[in-house]
Design a protein around this motif. Structure first.
Motif, PDB file in Angstrom:
ATOM      1  N   THR A 210      -3.898  -5.478  -0.510  1.00  0.00           N
ATOM      2  CA  THR A 210      -4.562  -5.377  -1.903  1.00  0.00           C
ATOM      3  C   THR A 210      -4.162  -3.937  -2.343  1.00  0.00           C
ATOM      4  O   THR A 210      -3.716  -3.807  -3.517  1.00  0.00           O
ATOM      5  N   GLN A 211      -4.547  -2.991  -1.502  1.00  0.00           N
ATOM      6  CA  GLN A 211      -4.378  -1.605  -2.119  1.00  0.00           C
ATOM      7  C   GLN A 211      -3.023  -1.163  -1.976  1.00  0.00           C
ATOM      8  O   GLN A 211      -2.565  -0.549  -3.246  1.00  0.00           O
ATOM      9  N   GLN A 214      -1.079  -1.942  -5.220  1.00  0.00           N
ATOM     10  CA  GLN A 214      -0.902  -1.052  -6.551  1.00  0.00           C
ATOM     11  C   GLN A 214       0.146  -0.388  -6.603  1.00  0.00           C
ATOM     12  O   GLN A 214       0.580  -0.025  -7.773  1.00  0.00           O
ATOM     13  N   ASP A 215       1.113  -0.095  -5.621  1.00  0.00           N
ATOM     14  CA  ASP A 215       2.465   0.538  -5.900  1.00  0.00           C
ATOM     15  C   ASP A 215       3.313  -0.671  -6.215  1.00  0.00           C
ATOM     16  O   ASP A 215       3.455  -1.800  -5.583  1.00  0.00           O
TER      17      ASP A 215
END
Ligand SMILES: Nc1ncnc2c1ncn2[C@@H]1O[C@H](COP(=O)(O)OP(=O)(O)OP(=O)(O)O)[C@@H](O)[C@H]1O
Length: 272
Positions: A210-211, A214-215
């Motif tokens: 999920t992190q 963000q890219d």
């Protein structure tokens, strides 16, 4: 360096890819036969299929690890088609360029936790990729980066000075994941990241993906039979059987309208 003809293409593009293994100078039968798909920016593709179907071979190729020496080593030959990661063709690039390309790829091999060098501390293991890319990288910045990824995989600070053999399997799996993340990759290739380890690793893997998402250039390929994880990620799936893709698309579409007897069997086995 040969690049994908479409220019601004998807981060992962596989075109008519066929691959074989070389063992003691002999080339084996096909591990992959004419496989094609794309993973667009923002997407996660779940890869499922029976043992020996070709899933790990696909992961190894996309991770740029066509050759591995030592125990469990192998030598893959791309015998047809090509695979592109971040627009770069993997079939023809040199080892040096391949190494550079892999800085943008987080690869979690099936045995990633066993691959951690026994004689290095976790702090060293996490910083090695940074110094492999840039020998003159600021040591303090490298340590901060290591701390950030340690935190991202929910490991306590005390783990930093430990050696892999002092950790549990689940902790080693987390260290391997943290190490894969340390260079800030935009492509994740994970081979059964949640199989057979404590269930909390599953949540960590989900959080990490999920992190990474963000890219805007992120793309993930995750080999897993954990449909709950794939559903949570909103992943598409590719079903690999005997070296070919026999099902591809949204999870429910693929399993409700199986095009191949193996997909029906898998749907039953997974309760999909
Ligand atoms: N090191 C190797 N040397 C020779 N052939 C190999 C090697 N690794 C895999 N193969 C062959 O390539 C084919 C695909 O194997 P692969 O490991 O990619 O399947 P898989 O779907 O990942 O299976 P599993 O779920 O058991 O990991 C199989 O026929 C296998 O025997």
């Amino acid at each position: 360096m040969k690049t994908h003809p479409a220019g601004e293409a998807s981060p992962i593009v596989v075109q008519d890819l066929s691959a074989q293994y070389r063992t003691k100078g002999r080339v084996s039968g096909y591990a992959l036969r004419g496989v094609s798909f794309e993973v667009r920016a923002g997407e996660v593709l779940g890869v499922l299929g029976e043992s020996g179907g070709g899933k790990s071979t696909l992961a190894r190729i996309l991770a740029g690890e066509l050759v591995r020496k030592g125990a469990g080593g192998y030598d893959i030959r791309i015998s047809g088609g090509d695979a592109f990661v971040n627009g770069v063709a993997l079939r023809t690039i040199s080892q040096a360029k391949r190494n550079r390309l892999t800085f943008h790829t987080a690869y979690l091999a099936q045995d990633a936790n066993d691959r951690l060098e026994r004689s290095s501390t976790v702090a060293e293991l996490l910083q090695q990729p940074i110094f492999a890319r840039d020998k003159r990288f600021d040591p303090q910045a490298a340590q901060n980066r290591a701390l950030t990824v340690l935190d991202a995989v929910s490991l306590p600070l005390a783990v930093m000075e430990k050696y892999p053999y002092e950790l549990s399997d689940g902790q080693r799996q987390r260290v391997a994941l943290a190490r894969a993340l340390v260079l800030g990759p935009n492509v994740l290739i994970a081979d059964e990241p949640t199989a057979g380890i404590d269930v909390t690793v599953r949540d960590t893997v989900l959080r990490v993906i999920t992190q990474l998402r963000q890219d805007p250039r992120f793309a993930g390929l995750v080999i897993t039979h954990d449909l709950a994880v794939l559903r949570q990620l909103g992943a598409k799936v590719a079903i690999v059987h005997d070296g070919v893709i026999v099902g591809y698309g949204e999870i429910d579409d693929v399993f409700r309208n199986p095009d191949h007897p193996y997909v029906s069997r898998l749907a039953k086995a997974l309760g999909a």
